[in-house]
Design an enzyme around this catalytic site. Structure first.
Site, PDB file in Angstrom:
ATOM      1  N   GLU A 109      16.975 -23.972   9.743  1.00  0.00           N
ATOM      2  CA  GLU A 109      18.182 -24.659  10.160  1.00  0.00           C
ATOM      3  C   GLU A 109      19.442 -24.069   9.522  1.00  0.00           C
ATOM      4  OE1 GLU A 109      18.196 -28.818   9.428  1.00  0.00           O
ATOM      5  OE2 GLU A 109      20.183 -29.021  10.302  1.00  0.00           O
ATOM      6  N   ASP A 110      19.342 -23.713   8.268  1.00  0.00           N
ATOM      7  CA  ASP A 110      20.556 -23.360   7.535  1.00  0.00           C
ATOM      8  C   ASP A 110      20.757 -21.875   7.262  1.00  0.00           C
ATOM      9  OD1 ASP A 110      21.139 -25.999   7.466  1.00  0.00           O
ATOM     10  OD2 ASP A 110      20.453 -26.333   5.419  1.00  0.00           O
TER      11      ASP A 110
END
Ligand code: MN
Length: 729
Positions: A109-110
């Site tokens: 996600e990051d």
């Protein structure tokens, strides 16, 4: 000493700053390392198989991916995944797969790494869990924004694939709640609300009571900071007195327990601030009127599981002998546990100060289960537990719990009719609407599920932007777009791959309705044609036409005309005549020496099992033995059955083949060249229907036997893009 503003001072300051940065970085690294070592220690102390290497690898991967990134609190980001992994092992009791997934949970996600990167390095299982966790967050759920019902469904959806996704998400949330003070107040408020609405009830359902209580108290603290402070203050103020009362209350019981030889522990527990608040709100009473602020827990060591229940009741008598026991507040969950697995014996007795005290009697095992949920079961397995099989068992238990809600079960879980068994799949429309379908459902089923109209004009599906045929089976989580065409009509072949009763019924009705309309339009085409040519429609004309086309009934003719599968041009009629006469000649060479024809309903080929029926005029029709018409005829009267052994000869017969696939440039040319070059077969009729990217084609070839036809079909299937090739008559 240099003074402020002097050059030297500034230089010196910068030097200091770099130096202190280096020192800070070193100290930080040491802190991160020690946190990770603590995690490893917790893991190696557990009963799990020791797969330290992969955990170390996951840690290095995550640390590199998050390098240089900090949380809002200012601490290195990697501390968060380590903390989540720590909760996963220490508070949830999960193994290496979950620990790795927890360490990697924010990577996709990051950072720039993808699911594929995780899969390459750690295999599909861990990658799948990380992906599930990413899906839940995905910038719209959890830490990032407010919860929507839709996303909650997605959360549950991912649960059905692997329960570990939800457990790790729970650990993630717990750590975020523990460190919530670093965020801005409006964010705190939002996340706290979500925690109370979604995560705490879910933790309760999963039997994770300790986590549930902590989540609630943390959320309460941020949602109602003043109320929280008030309650905490009052609890603290009364604590000394309370402990005094409790000590008086338990003294005689201790004596009885000691006499009876129990090994035990008595915990005086104060109700959580949140549950006190809840009670005050619900019952509209002030703090002072809450009688069961304190609860006692008697936890006894127990070797013999069979005696567990009896011993609970024995301890009960130690209380009931000395104190007044509230008649309506006795709860026996020793024989039949609560749906979420909770076992204990609860009673409420009058304390020395005239206030009720709740007492919970539990064995050590019951207590572990109550606190840790089913994760605690692992502790009671003999030998080293196997990660996967134990997890499977636990997951199944959780699924049972979720599938059989208590009468007072949490509403939202019931309203969405959570079904975690594989009998259902959850798919999404392009707008994000959730549809629940029976497992095995195809694109066509979904189309009919949304609307009959959509089903009848459906030509293909797009799943996650990839085109698939109508017969494609859907998986949970697919986002499906239905592609339609006005020209599309319901097809009988569809019955071969619709899966749901709803689609099947809708399709049957459409086909029935469709057939009437088709016959009508065929009849009209025929009448119009005759009118244009100035030919009157007579019985003898019809008979001749049917003979020319080798059809049995006028309806067959109308149907083929409506489907545009035969043409009424005078040339074609002549050609049919010529064909017919040559066929007659061929038939006359047949050993039967009989005038017979192949029935249009099943168009048999030499090599098929056939049976002949002589009609009243002495004409013999050959049917496949499997043909429904033949079956009906052979059971009826008035038809002479003629045994037939029909071998391939020099003659050829038309056979229809249906092809379905994904369209591409040159696919038709490939079909043509396959037939002519590789198989030396001509196409006598070809109908192609390409809508969006889906290619559908019906072709008629002339073959000498069913074996030749099978060979042709096998070759056609090899053409790139062709998904389905089969004989349709
Ligand atoms: Mn996280």
């Amino acid at each position: 000493m240099l003074k402020f503003g002097e050059k030297g001072y500034i230089c010196n300051y910068m030097d200091n700053s770099i130096q202190s940065q280096a020192i800070r970085a070193g100290a930080e690294q040491a802190m991160v390392d020690s946190e990770f070592r603590a995690l490893l220690q917790a893991y190696t102390a557990s009963r799990h198989r020791k797969k330290v290497e992969i955990i170390e690898r996951a840690y290095r991967f995550a640390a590199a991916a998050h390098r240089g990134v900090r949380r809002r609190s200012g601490e290195p980001y990697i501390l968060h995944p380590i903390a989540v992994a720590r909760i996963v092992i220490s508070e949830l009791g999960l193994g290496s797969t979950s620990i790795c997934a927890a360490l990697l949970h924010d990577v996709v996600e990051d950072t720039e790494y993808t699911r594929e990167d995780i899969e390459t390095n750690f295999g599909p299982k861990i990658a799948g869990i990380v992906e599930g966790l990413t899906k839940i967050s995905g910038g719209i759920f959890g830490d990032r924004a407010s919860m929507q019902a839709e996303n909650f469904r997605k959360l549950l959806l991912s649960m059905s694939t692997d329960i570990r996704v939800i457990l790790i998400k729970m650990a993630d949330r717990l750590h975020n709640m523990r460190t919530l003070s670093a965020l801005r107040p409006e964010k705190q408020f939002k996340i706290a609300g979500e925690t109370l609405y979604v995560y705490a009830p879910l933790a309760h359902r999963l039997g994770l009571f300790k986590i549930k209580t902590e989540l609630e108290d943390l959320a309460f603290q941020y949602e109602h900071p003043q109320k929280y402070a008030e309650i905490k203050e009052k609890l603290a103020a009364g604590e000394a007195h309370r402990l005094d009362i409790v000590e008086q209350f338990v003294a005689p019981v201790r004596q009885r327990l000691d006499e009876a030889g129990f090994k035990y522990e008595i915990k005086a527990r104060v109700k959580s601030a949140y549950s006190i608040f809840n009670k005050m709100e619900k019952k509209k009473i002030p703090f002072d009127e809450i009688y069961d602020i304190y609860a006692l827990r008697v936890i006894f060591e127990n070797e013999d599981e069979e005696k567990e229940r009896v011993r609970c009741w024995e301890i009960y008598t130690f209380f009931s002998d000395g104190y007044a026991v509230h008649p309506d507040r006795l709860r026996d969950w020793t024989s039949v546990p609560k749906a979420n697995g909770y076992r204990a014996l609860h009673l409420t007795a009058m304390g020395p100060d005239g206030r009720w005290i709740e007492v919970q009697i539990r064995s050590r095992r019951m207590d572990d289960i109550a606190e840790l949920g089913y994760a605690a079961h692992w502790k009671y397995k003999t030998g080293v537990s196997d990660d996967e099989t134990e997890l499977d068992k636990w997951m199944n238990t959780v699924k049972d719990i979720l599938a059989n809600p208590e009468p007072d079960a949490i509403d939202f879980l019931d309203t969405i009719k959570l079904n975690l068994f594989a009998s259902e799949i959850y798919v999404f429309t392009p707008h994000g609407d959730l549809r629940t379908l029976a497992a095995g459902a195809t694109v066509l089923d979904l189309a009919f599920d949304i609307h009959t109209e959509l089903g009848s004009h459906c030509i293909a599906g797009k799943i996650n932007h990839r085109l698939v045929p109508l017969s494609h089976r859907l998986d949970s989580g697919d986002q499906v777009e239905i592609i339609t065409s006005k020209a599309q009509t319901p097809k009988r072949e569809w019955l071969g791959f619709v899966h749901t009763a709803k689609a099947r019924n809708a399709l049957r009705n459409l086909l029935k309705r469709d057939k009437g309309a088709m016959l009508e339009s065929g009849r009209k085409l025929f009448a119009d044609f005759l009118e244009r040519k100035g030919i009157p429609l007579t019985d003898s004309l019809m008979e001749r036409v049917l003979r020319n086309y080798r059809l049995a009934t006028a309806d067959d003719l109308y149907m083929l005309l409506a489907r545009d599968e035969i043409s009424l041009s005078p040339d074609r009629l002549k050609e049919a005549d010529r064909k017919r006469s040559s066929m007659m000649k061929r038939l006359l060479r047949n050993p039967f020496r009989q005038k017979y024809r192949t029935a249009p309903c099943c168009s048999p080929l030499p090599g098929d099992d056939v049976v002949g029926f002589k009609d009243t005029d002495g004409r013999v029709y050959l049917h496949k033995t499997s043909c429904p018409v033949a079956i009906k005829l052979s059971s009826g009267q008035g038809s002479d059955i003629v045994a037939a052994d029909w071998q391939a000869g020099n003659s050829t017969f038309p056979a229809r083949i249906r092809l379905e696939g994904i369209d591409r440039t040159g696919i038709i040319a490939d079909i043509g060249s396959t037939l002519s070059e590789r198989l030396d077969t001509g196409i006598s009729h070809l109908q192609i229907d390409v809508s969006a990217e889906v290619f559908e084609c019906t072709l008629t070839v002339n073959v000498d036997s069913s074996a030749s036809l099978e060979k042709i079909i096998t070759c056609l299937k090899e053409i790139k893009g062709i998904k389905i090739a089969r004989r349709i008559s």
